[in-house]
Design a protein around this motif. Structure first.
Motif, PDB file in Angstrom:
ATOM      1  N   ARG A 148      -9.754 -61.045  36.100  1.00 40.33           N
ATOM      2  CA  ARG A 148      -9.995 -62.439  37.152  1.00 40.33           C
ATOM      3  C   ARG A 148     -10.751 -62.871  38.748  1.00 40.33           C
ATOM      4  O   ARG A 148     -10.390 -61.177  38.850  1.00 40.33           O
ATOM      5  N   SER A 205     -13.969 -61.341  28.638  1.00 46.08           N
ATOM      6  CA  SER A 205     -12.693 -61.565  28.200  1.00 46.08           C
ATOM      7  C   SER A 205     -11.968 -62.714  27.539  1.00 46.08           C
ATOM      8  O   SER A 205     -11.174 -63.090  27.518  1.00 46.08           O
ATOM      9  N   VAL A 243     -11.559 -65.692  30.206  1.00 40.76           N
ATOM     10  CA  VAL A 243     -11.462 -65.666  31.217  1.00 40.76           C
ATOM     11  C   VAL A 243     -12.604 -67.429  31.449  1.00 40.76           C
ATOM     12  O   VAL A 243     -13.301 -66.411  31.818  1.00 40.76           O
ATOM     13  N   ASP A 269      -2.783 -50.707  24.465  1.00 37.40           N
ATOM     14  CA  ASP A 269      -1.888 -50.244  25.308  1.00 37.40           C
ATOM     15  C   ASP A 269      -1.119 -49.481  26.084  1.00 37.40           C
ATOM     16  O   ASP A 269      -0.661 -49.091  25.538  1.00 37.40           O
ATOM     17  N   ASP A 282      -9.591 -58.727  39.516  1.00 35.68           N
ATOM     18  CA  ASP A 282      -8.539 -58.230  39.829  1.00 35.68           C
ATOM     19  C   ASP A 282      -8.996 -57.298  38.055  1.00 35.68           C
ATOM     20  O   ASP A 282      -9.173 -57.676  37.227  1.00 35.68           O
ATOM     21  N   ARG A 317      -6.570 -55.422  36.387  1.00 39.24           N
ATOM     22  CA  ARG A 317      -5.991 -56.319  35.266  1.00 39.24           C
ATOM     23  C   ARG A 317      -5.772 -57.429  34.243  1.00 39.24           C
ATOM     24  O   ARG A 317      -5.970 -57.081  33.487  1.00 39.24           O
ATOM     25  N   SER A 318      -6.390 -58.053  35.137  1.00 39.82           N
ATOM     26  CA  SER A 318      -6.624 -59.433  34.400  1.00 39.82           C
ATOM     27  C   SER A 318      -8.246 -59.769  33.776  1.00 39.82           C
ATOM     28  O   SER A 318      -8.640 -60.482  33.423  1.00 39.82           O
ATOM     29  N   LEU A 353      -6.107 -58.093  25.999  1.00 34.24           N
ATOM     30  CA  LEU A 353      -6.460 -58.585  27.630  1.00 34.24           C
ATOM     31  C   LEU A 353      -6.430 -60.448  27.980  1.00 34.24           C
ATOM     32  O   LEU A 353      -5.823 -61.481  26.951  1.00 34.24           O
ATOM     33  N   ASP A 354      -6.385 -60.332  29.059  1.00 32.24           N
ATOM     34  CA  ASP A 354      -5.740 -61.928  29.349  1.00 32.24           C
ATOM     35  C   ASP A 354      -6.988 -62.674  29.654  1.00 32.24           C
ATOM     36  O   ASP A 354      -8.099 -61.969  29.770  1.00 32.24           O
ATOM     37  N   ARG A 355      -6.572 -63.951  29.216  1.00 34.69           N
ATOM     38  CA  ARG A 355      -7.461 -64.951  28.860  1.00 34.69           C
ATOM     39  C   ARG A 355      -6.953 -66.302  28.918  1.00 34.69           C
ATOM     40  O   ARG A 355      -6.203 -66.716  29.787  1.00 34.69           O
ATOM     41  N   ASP A 356      -8.541 -67.504  28.873  1.00 36.14           N
ATOM     42  CA  ASP A 356      -7.969 -68.453  28.573  1.00 36.14           C
ATOM     43  C   ASP A 356      -8.129 -69.318  27.870  1.00 36.14           C
ATOM     44  O   ASP A 356      -8.795 -67.821  26.916  1.00 36.14           O
TER      45      ASP A 356
END
Length: 504
Positions: free
Chosen positions: A159, A185, A187, A352, A154, A156-157, A339-342
């Protein structure tokens, strides 16, 4: 007693060489202290580093080629494997090999998968993985005569979807790879879902490898967010056939030590090389190397023994606290977005896009500005895919020592952002402008560039290295070129770039 003249000369010349080595090292950023947020994993405990050095000295000269001659090799390797197997929830049907690093662990996992499936090099066998998986798997495919089939994520994420990974599995697949976490990132790939899908609908011989080279020794101890249970990704999942974990990352050992765990003796031994088909001694190699030093493994073993479970947990807790503090501080910088992460020790930032252009911060300009202020941050190029491009970003690896540096890192991060906020995106070095323009206009094709003699490519890169008089130029301009170049051309040029830096 008269002194040996050779000894005298060796000592004298050696002292001069050590002085020169010290001068070389003064040009490097510090590997301890928390100023380099990639490549190095600092426990923050100099006493632990001293133990590792003492262990390496004790193991100096031992050849890890033959544990029947050097019994210490077997003791140390068994001890390391047992500790990591327990940490990653393996049972006594899981076997392990101590390797020289994550790339070797991953390559051996791919080799074992090819052998278990009975595929010959070059016959079309494939490795299926998200495009975000470590480049070691592309390297493994290149070396082993396999094909790498990257599954888009994805945009955006970042993932990967389990359904997309499973849809890419076919009769040619020898191995599916998931990351815990993905380096770019942080994830964590959907290992459990992939495992369930493979079990339900695919050949049981197809391997499922979890690349936990980065996360293997840190994620098991990472505090779970309130109300959340971390998803399973390790050997608790019976369909996971192998897993790699680096000791020289969050095991805080010196460089050169990793572990590959494999389920079952057959897969474990499928990557070994053995022959008696020559006039010398029987050759048996569980890793790519034949002769190999014991120093890295010995140091890793001593560090693990010294830390124990309690010490490892405390170092991870320090890392987690520092990560939380940096997430809060970096998230407040206008123009940058996390960024998206776990949960884990990786942070990546990008532009941004919700703020006006004149308030945006380009992550590569920001990384270079951080470097000039004494904090090294790693730039990551944008990645093109059909589903949409992953953005330009910069990567921070957080370690235990970072907890002492949070205030300074954030001070530098804010100042660097202020320095570059609103600036236009970086442009490629002038020495590559002509090539880029010709490629984009169609006057030059990728095949034309790939057909150039290596000396011509070298000359082009030397012009880039010597032609930039900007004292503040950093990696941003080179990354800008990579983002515009076709992948195969970019690969050739960055190879030439690094070679030119190291060649005499």
């Amino acid at each position: 007693m008269s002194s040996d003249s050779l000894t005298t000369r060796v000592i004298d010349r050696g002292e001069h060489a050590l002085a020169r080595l010290a001068a070389f090292r003064e040009q490097d950023p510090p590997t301890t202290g928390g100023r380099v947020l990639s490549y190095v994993y600092d426990s923050g405990l100099p006493e632990l580093d001293d133990l590792a050095i003492r262990a390496a000295r004790l193991a100096h000269g031992v050849n890890g080629l033959d544990p029947t001659v050097f019994a210490s090799v077997a003791h140390i390797h068994k001890g390391i494997v047992a500790r990591i197997r327990e940490l990653l929830n393996g049972d006594d049907g899981v076997f392990g090999t101590v390797t020289s690093g994550g790339t070797e662990s991953c390559l051996l996992a791919c080799l074992a998968a090819r052998e278990v499936m009975g595929r010959a090099p070059g016959d079309g066998g494939t490795i299926v993985a998200p495009v975000s998986v470590h480049a070691a798997f592309r390297k493994a495919a290149h070396l082993l005569g396999l094909r790498f089939k990257g599954v888009e994520v994805d945009p955006r994420s970042g993932r990967a979807a389990a359904a997309n990974l499973l849809a890419a599995v076919d009769e040619d697949t020898v191995l599916v790879v998931c990351s815990a976490p993905a380096y770019p990132s942080g994830v964590i790939d959907p290992v459990a879902e992939v495992a369930t899908g493979l079990e339900a609908a695919h050949d049981a011989r197809i391997g499922l490898h979890v690349d936990a080279c980065l996360g293997g020794l840190v994620l098991p101890h990472w505090p779970a967010p309130p109300g959340r249970t971390a998803p399973a990704w390790d050997l608790r999942l019976k369909r996971v056939t192998s897993i790699s974990a680096d000791l020289h990352k969050y095991g805080f050992a010196p460089k050169g030590s990793s572990v590959l765990l494999s389920r079952g003796r057959a897969r474990h031994r499928a990557s070994w090389f053995a022959t008696v088909d020559w006039p010398g001694y029987p050759v048996v190699n569980p890793t790519l190397a034949g002769s190999k030093p014991l120093e890295p493994a010995a140091a890793a073993w001593v560090v693990m023994e010294a830390l124990g479970e309690e010490g490892q947990c405390e170092l991870v807790a320090r890392t987690a606290r520092a990560t939380d503090e940096l997430l809060e501080g970096l998230g407040a910088i206008e123009g940058l977005a996390i960024l998206d992460r776990d949960p884990g020790p990786i942070i990546a930032v990008a532009i941004d896009e919700s703020v006006p252009d004149d308030r945006r911060v380009h992550p590569h300009l920001w990384a270079d500005a951080c470097g000039r202020l004494g904090i090294a941050v790693q730039a990551q190029p944008a990645f093109r895919q059909e589903r949409g491009t992953l953005p330009s970003s910069s990567h921070l690896t957080i370690t235990p020592v970072t907890h002492r540096m949070v205030e300074e890192i954030l001070r530098v991060a804010v100042a660097a952002a202020d320095d570059v906020r609103g600036l236009a995106a970086p442009t490629p070095p002038p020495g590559l402008a002509g090539v880029l323009d010709a490629l984009e206009s169609g006057d030059l094709s990728s095949a034309d560039v790939l057909a150039l003699p290596e000396d011509d490519v070298h000359a082009m890169i030397v012009d880039v290295l010597t032609g930039d008089d900007d004292d503040e130029a950093g990696m941003a301009t080179l990354i800008a070129a990579i983002e515009r170049l076709p992948d195969e051309v970019g690969s050739r040029l960055v190879r030439a770039y690094l070679a030119a830096v190291t060649e005499t």
